[in-house]
Enzyme design. Structure first.
Site, short mmCIF file in Angstrom:
data_model
loop_
_atom_site.label_atom_id
_atom_site.label_comp_id
_atom_site.label_asym_id
_atom_site.label_seq_id
_atom_site.Cartn_x
_atom_site.Cartn_y
_atom_site.Cartn_z
N GLY A 1 3.10 2.27 10.82
CA GLY A 1 2.88 1.53 12.05
C GLY A 1 2.68 0.05 11.78
O GLY A 1 3.33 -0.80 12.36
N MET B 1 0.46 -2.88 8.69
CA MET B 1 -0.25 -3.00 7.42
C MET B 1 -1.15 -4.23 7.45
O MET B 1 -0.76 -5.31 7.85
CB MET B 1 0.80 -3.11 6.29
CG MET B 1 0.19 -3.31 4.92
SD MET B 1 -0.85 -1.91 4.43
CE MET B 1 -2.01 -2.76 3.35
N GLU B 2 -2.39 -4.01 6.97
CA GLU B 2 -3.46 -4.99 7.13
C GLU B 2 -3.54 -6.04 6.03
O GLU B 2 -4.62 -6.58 5.78
CB GLU B 2 -4.79 -4.24 7.20
CG GLU B 2 -5.26 -3.61 5.86
CD GLU B 2 -4.93 -2.14 5.72
OE1 GLU B 2 -4.00 -1.67 6.41
OE2 GLU B 2 -5.60 -1.45 4.92
N ASN B 3 -2.44 -6.39 5.37
CA ASN B 3 -2.48 -7.41 4.32
C ASN B 3 -3.35 -8.59 4.73
O ASN B 3 -3.25 -9.07 5.85
CB ASN B 3 -1.07 -7.94 4.05
CG ASN B 3 -0.04 -6.83 3.99
OD1 ASN B 3 -0.11 -5.99 3.12
ND2 ASN B 3 0.88 -6.83 4.95
N GLU C 1 -5.63 -3.04 12.65
CA GLU C 1 -5.29 -3.83 11.46
C GLU C 1 -6.23 -5.03 11.33
O GLU C 1 -6.64 -5.39 10.23
CB GLU C 1 -3.83 -4.30 11.50
CG GLU C 1 -2.81 -3.18 11.70
CD GLU C 1 -2.94 -2.02 10.72
OE1 GLU C 1 -3.42 -2.24 9.59
OE2 GLU C 1 -2.55 -0.89 11.10
N GLU D 1 0.85 -1.19 0.00
CA GLU D 1 0.00 0.00 0.00
C GLU D 1 0.89 1.24 0.00
O GLU D 1 1.83 1.30 0.79
CB GLU D 1 -0.91 0.03 1.23
CG GLU D 1 -1.92 1.15 1.13
CD GLU D 1 -2.91 1.21 2.31
OE1 GLU D 1 -2.83 0.36 3.21
OE2 GLU D 1 -3.72 2.12 2.31
ZN LIG Z 1 -5.54 1.51 8.70
#
Ligand SMILES: [Zn+2]
Length: 876
Positions: free
Chosen positions: A270, A272-274, A307, A131
């Site tokens: 901070g 990442m929501e992969n 996340e 992202e």
């Molecule tokens: Zn977010």
């Protein structure tokens, strides 16, 4: 050629929301094979394209940056020679069937990737960050969020990289010849490329399991480097609580059989929501009582939850384009705020969030970088991961819930998930859902997404003996590109207090929709108004109230936010009264601080019916930045050193008047027994250490701080003592700093705290120390955590020293931005925001800051990230 390389680096094009077109080609499945090598990783991609019947047509255009293409084919036929390659991707302008298989092989160099975007190496561990537009640095692809595909991944790597992870469910794995091995993953949920992730390294898992509401078992793993296993328990616990909470609050279950979190040392953000494979800055995973503070624990809890919540708000329902970033971020920040409020104290959480909003977002909204929650143009999307998109975006969601009511809100969320699951959406889709469930017209409300700037709310009251006429008016100041604003919908929650301090009428919610509106309210007596309860809208309330009224609200208001606000306003006004313009120059005034003001705070601090964490917030003075903005509104110019001196005077007045109370609070509230990060103990430590911070302005308090530093068994108390000594220039400070360094030199995350204390010290030698530390050989400045904790913290959180009248710190900071820009443009650009307040300053400082911004702008080969930021700051 002339030396100035800028001439042949064309300015990045302006991308506009109005120009959005659907993709010409859609993707069904994406199969990727990685053959990992530090300098030459081979990526083979096999992509099923179909023509989008609703698309604009045209040739096949794929995004790609910094890739070495070996070959490409369409349905097995080599097309390598027919491609047109440029710096941003490739084009195949040839007749294509409506469905075809694209295959290509590219080579990338993770070891040389210092920008930490795409696939890179961090201390021998492979890791990705895609992202917003990092996937195009891995392979050629329609790298836009509205192209969603099912991904299968095969990773081949040397056997010593024991852990090979990607999104979704694990498949086959095993050895390969030549000391190598492979692992396969398949993610059944269609997703955009920005949610792709890959990790390979020598990692250890700390594992647990979660059973979903419908009875499915999910394996949970937190992956860390060997030796860090004992610092993962809190993150894992927070994850389980977040999973349960999302089921109970929103009926949202997790949808895979495994959920992986990986901690990585070099990371721009901070976390990442992969999908199924969240990647975290190690700072927001690793915690033990000896290494992490209460604040760290709270951040770990909220970021792990944030996340995780993206799995539904972001991943299952994603953004149509990057202008809609607030659709996932504002909503998910709101959800993590609610989660923390439920896990801890809702009142304390709300106050902390508003303090953050004022410190970061109001500042952004008031300066040259102001932009709407949904921007309408950008050159580099990485520059829009801002407080406005995230924090103001969350405030907009909070107002929407307030306006439609709790029950309708939940119905709307259900409908949003039902209607849009698996889709890439826009703000319009979101608002339509709430129009449908509430029957309200939200077209005016939509202005919150479109108009930048913090609205000013003015209040007038008239009492005729029987009824109160309340007149509210609003004004939204001009911002770059938006000189004229329309009136917004502003929900104003209001309480009415009688002389006894009791509520004399039920709370009302006034909806201000015009520039000015009046309401007539019959009441048994003339009330004291408690306005904007719970901070019901992100506005600046302009209201002249006398200190007696503020003290009354601080003593009696049943709304905890406004109770705190009354104390904060008392402090802010007392500090502002310490300065005035003399011949147009900000100067300290001889006015003493009224004893009644300090005593009103003292009374609240002594009230043992009040939560200690809440009282700790009452004790904390407003930030220098917040005071500076208020003084700029009043005087039109700010001297950060005068602001600092005025705030120091306030702290002295508090310490002088309340020394005995502070000592008693500290004695009463220092938790005894083993450390627990749980909220009640953390709140008591916050109050005790807040008292210590003031007491350490005097020799006795410094001796107490030194004793606490020596005896503390947890990082919260140790760091609080070290900060109190250092920031107050205590004679014991240097010895304590040295002892701390000796103890923790091996731990980079703890040493970040050590550097940050020195960087944010108001003592006169702070700049010299920051310079010396930044030049030290062991300073790993390429790691974003390191640079932010020292150089970034100095510029962002030490206004008195950063804005030195000689401009030397400006030059120093600009040098660092230029240096970092060559390695990691994204981090350099984000740090550049330290200059965003330059137009508040006097002419002399303005000239010095402008000169540095112009020097940066003129640098040959400047990144598009940093050049966009400095140009906006110079033009805005
Ligand atoms: Zn977010």
């Amino acid at each position: 050629m002339p030396a100035d390389r800028r001439d042949d680096t064309p300015k990045a094009p302006l991308i506009r929301l109005a120009d959005y077109r659907p993709p010409a080609w859609l993707v069904e499945t994406t199969d990727l094979t990685f053959d990992l090598h530090p300098d030459a990783t081979r990526v083979r991609a096999r992509i099923d394209f179909t023509r989008n019947p609703d698309g604009p047509g045209g040739p096949l255009r794929l995004d790609g940056r910094g890739l070495r293409l070996l070959r490409a084919s369409v349905n097995g036929e080599d097309v390598t020679d027919r491609l047109t390659l440029d710096a941003e991707g490739l084009t195949l302008d040839a007749p294509l069937p409506d469905a075809f298989v694209w295959e290509c092989e590219t080579v990338i160099a993770p070891a040389a990737n210092t920008a930490l975007e795409g696939l890179y190496l961090s201390n021998g561990m492979y890791c990705t960050q895609c992202e917003a537009q990092g996937f195009r640095k891995i392979t050629y692809y329609p790298d836009r969020p509205d192209v969603m595909a099912v991904f299968s991944v095969r990773i081949e790597a040397p056997a010593e990289l024991g852990t090979l992870l990607s999104n979704g469910e694990p498949g086959e794995s095993g050895p390969l010849p030549g000391g190598r091995r492979y692992a396969c993953w398949r993610d059944p949920w269609p997703k955009p490329s920005y949610l792709f992730a890959l990790v390979a390294g020598d990692l250890r898992a700390v594992s647990d399991a979660f059973v979903t509401a419908s009875g499915r078992k999910v394996a949970l793993n937190v992956w860390v480097r060997p030796g860090d296993e004992d610092r993962c328990a809190y993150a894992l616990d927070a994850l389980k609580r977040a999973m349960r909470w999302d089921e109970e609050k929103y009926g949202r279950e997790y949808d895979l059989s495994v959920f992986n979190i990986v901690a990585v040392d070099d990371f721009n953000m901070g976390a990442m929501e992969n999908k199924g494979l969240n990647i975290f800055n190690s700072k927001y995973v690793l915690a033990s009582p000896q290494t992490a503070t209460d604040r760290d624990y709270e951040l770990i809890e909220s970021i792990v939850a944030h996340e995780y919540f993206h799995n539904w708000t972001g991943n299952r329902i994603t953004c149509r384009d990057w202008f809609q970033l607030c659709l996932k971020e504002g909503l998910t920040v709101f959800r993590d705020q609610e989660f923390t409020a439920d896990q801890r104290s809702a009142a304390v959480k709300r106050i902390e969030d508003v303090r953050q909003l004022r410190a970061r977002q109001f500042r952004e909204d008031a300066g040259p970088l102001a932009h709407p929650v949904r921007p309408d143009s950008y050159r580099e999307i990485n520059n829009f991961y801002t407080a406005t998109v995230y924090e103001k975006g969350a405030e907009v969601i909070r107002m929407l819930r307030l306006l439609v009511g709790e029950e309708t809100w939940r119905k709307g969320m259900d409908l949003y998930f039902e209607r849009h699951d698996g889709q890439a959406c826009a703000v319009e889709d979101w608002l339509k859902v709430f129009e449908d469930v509430s029957g309200r017209d939200l077209s005016q409300f939509k202005l919150w997404y479109e108009q930048a700037g913090t609205p000013r709310l003015r209040v007038r009251e008239e009492w005729d003996g029987r009824a109160l006429t309340l007149t509210l008016s609003q004004r939204v100041p001009p911002t770059p590109g938006q000189p004229d604003k329309k009136p917004m919908v502003i929900p104003v929650a209001c309480g009415f207090l009688g002389q006894s301090g009791d509520e004399i009428a039920p709370r009302r919610l006034f909806e201000l929709t015009e520039a000015e509106q009046s309401w007539r309210i019959e009441l048994p007596e003339r009330p004291t108004l408690s306005l904007l309860r719970g901070f019901s809208a992100p506005v600046i309330l302009e209201r002249d109230a006398d200190p007696a009224e503020r003290a009354f609200l601080l003593a009696h208001d049943s709304d905890p936010f406004n109770r705190w606000q009354a104390g904060a306003a008392l402090a802010a006004e007392a500090i502002a009264a310490q300065t005035a313009l003399r011949d147009g120059v900000p100067t300290l005034t001889p006015a003493p601080i009224a004893p009644g003001v300090v005593e009103a705070l003292g009374k609240a601090l002594r009230d043992e019916t009040l939560d200690p964490a809440f009282r700790a917030l009452i004790l904390a003075p407003p930030s220098e930045d917040e005071i500076a903005q208020a003084l700029f509104d009043r005087d039109g110019v700010v001297d950060p050193q005068v602001v600092h001196a005025a705030r120091e005077r306030w702290k002295d007045a508090l310490t002088d008047a309340l020394a005995d109370d502070l000592a008693a609070l500290r004695a009463l509230h220092r938790p005894v027994g083993p450390y627990s990060p749980e909220a009640a103990d953390a709140g008591r430590r916050a109050l005790a250490n807040g008292a210590l911070a003031l007491l350490a302005r005097r020799p006795q308090g410094q001796a107490d701080a030194a004793a606490q530093f020596a005896a503390a068994d947890n990082m919260t108390d140790k760091l609080a003592a070290l900060t109190a000594l250092t920031h107050n220039g205590a004679p014991q400070a240097d010895e304590a700093l040295e002892a701390f360094r000796r103890q923790w030199a091996h731990d980079p995350l703890v040493m970040d705290k050590w550097r940050m204390i020195q960087a944010t010290s108001p003592q006169p030698d702070a700049f010299a120390r920051v310079k010396a530390l930044s030049e030290a050989e062991d300073f790993q400045w390429r790691n974003p955590n390191r640079l932010r904790s020292l150089v970034g913290a100095f510029a962002m959180a030490n206004p008195a020293r950063f804005h030195a009248a000689d401009g030397a710190p400006y030059r120093f900071y600009a040098d660092w931005l230029l240096r970092m820009d060559k390695v990691n443009p994204q981090t350099a650009a984000r740090m550049a925001g330290a200059f965003e307040t330059w137009r508040r300053l006097d002419a002399g400082r303005q000239a010095l800051a402008r000169a540095q911004l112009q020097r940066i702008a003129a640098e040959p080969g400047l990144s598009r990230d940093l050049s966009e930021m400095v140009e906006r700051m110079l033009d805005g």
